[in-house]
Scaffold this motif. Structure first.
Motif, PDB file in Angstrom:
ATOM      1  N   PHE A 166       0.879  -1.309  -0.086  1.00 47.65           N
ATOM      2  CA  PHE A 166      -0.180   0.015  -0.144  1.00 47.65           C
ATOM      3  C   PHE A 166       0.913   1.168  -0.011  1.00 47.65           C
ATOM      4  N   TYR A 167       2.050   1.462   0.821  1.00 52.71           N
ATOM      5  CA  TYR A 167       2.671   2.620   1.141  1.00 52.71           C
ATOM      6  C   TYR A 167       3.479   2.813  -0.410  1.00 52.71           C
ATOM      7  N   LEU A 168       3.972   1.790  -1.072  1.00 54.41           N
ATOM      8  CA  LEU A 168       4.484   2.169  -2.544  1.00 54.41           C
ATOM      9  C   LEU A 168       3.427   2.509  -3.281  1.00 54.41           C
ATOM     10  N   SER A 169       2.215   2.200  -3.447  1.00 60.66           N
ATOM     11  CA  SER A 169       1.265   2.776  -4.262  1.00 60.66           C
ATOM     12  C   SER A 169       0.901   4.071  -3.817  1.00 60.66           C
ATOM     13  N   LEU A 170       0.727   4.376  -2.546  1.00 59.29           N
ATOM     14  CA  LEU A 170       0.521   5.655  -2.061  1.00 59.29           C
ATOM     15  C   LEU A 170       1.451   6.780  -2.274  1.00 59.29           C
ATOM     16  N   SER A 171       2.824   6.429  -2.140  1.00 58.10           N
ATOM     17  CA  SER A 171       4.089   7.147  -2.453  1.00 58.10           C
ATOM     18  C   SER A 171       4.180   7.601  -3.935  1.00 58.10           C
ATOM     19  N   THR A 172       3.666   6.477  -4.791  1.00 58.96           N
ATOM     20  CA  THR A 172       3.894   6.717  -6.307  1.00 58.96           C
ATOM     21  C   THR A 172       2.798   7.960  -6.637  1.00 58.96           C
ATOM     22  N   PHE A 173       1.542   7.740  -6.025  1.00 55.29           N
ATOM     23  CA  PHE A 173       0.387   8.584  -6.198  1.00 55.29           C
ATOM     24  C   PHE A 173       0.640  10.161  -5.871  1.00 55.29           C
ATOM     25  N   LEU A 174       1.055  10.204  -4.547  1.00 58.66           N
ATOM     26  CA  LEU A 174       1.550  11.475  -3.946  1.00 58.66           C
ATOM     27  C   LEU A 174       2.637  12.028  -4.725  1.00 58.66           C
ATOM     28  N   MET A 175       3.624  11.549  -5.074  1.00 56.54           N
ATOM     29  CA  MET A 175       4.864  11.828  -5.960  1.00 56.54           C
ATOM     30  C   MET A 175       4.542  12.492  -7.120  1.00 56.54           C
ATOM     31  N   SER A 176       3.454  11.646  -7.888  1.00 58.10           N
ATOM     32  CA  SER A 176       2.837  12.260  -9.130  1.00 58.10           C
ATOM     33  C   SER A 176       2.270  13.536  -8.939  1.00 58.10           C
ATOM     34  N   VAL A 177       1.375  13.579  -8.020  1.00 62.86           N
ATOM     35  CA  VAL A 177       0.544  14.864  -7.581  1.00 62.86           C
ATOM     36  C   VAL A 177       1.369  16.047  -7.389  1.00 62.86           C
ATOM     37  N   SER A 178       2.666  15.725  -6.638  1.00 65.49           N
ATOM     38  CA  SER A 178       3.582  16.890  -6.106  1.00 65.49           C
ATOM     39  C   SER A 178       4.185  17.481  -7.406  1.00 65.49           C
ATOM     40  N   PHE A 179       4.553  16.698  -8.558  1.00 70.85           N
ATOM     41  CA  PHE A 179       5.168  17.173  -9.570  1.00 70.85           C
ATOM     42  C   PHE A 179       4.005  17.083 -10.997  1.00 70.85           C
TER      43      PHE A 179
END
Length: 71
Positions: A14-27
């Motif tokens: 889950f945390y890998l999926s969440l971090s992928t999403f958050l990094m994409s949103v931040s950039f």
């Protein structure tokens, strides 16, 4: 493909999926907009298949036939 085939999120942390999403949103830009959409899809798959049983996904990820002729 493995998540949909086994109907389990055992191989998708889950945390890998969440971090992928958050990094994409931040950039968020045109190329990362695609990453954001894929992150959303990944999170949706996680929550959709989260309730799957572990017994259904106990098949090995890699099947080796190297020792079949020897044994």
């Amino acid at each position: 493909n493995l998540i949909i085939r086994t109907k389990s999120v055992e191989f998708m942390p889950f945390y890998l999926s969440l971090s992928t999403f958050l990094m994409s949103v931040s950039f968020f830009a045109i190329p990362n907009g695609v990453g954001t959409l894929l992150g959303i899809v990944q999170l949706l798959l996680y929550f959709y298949y989260k309730g799957g049983s572990v017994e259904d996904s106990l098949e090995p990820m890699v099947v080796s036939y190297a020792l079949d002729g020897i044994l």
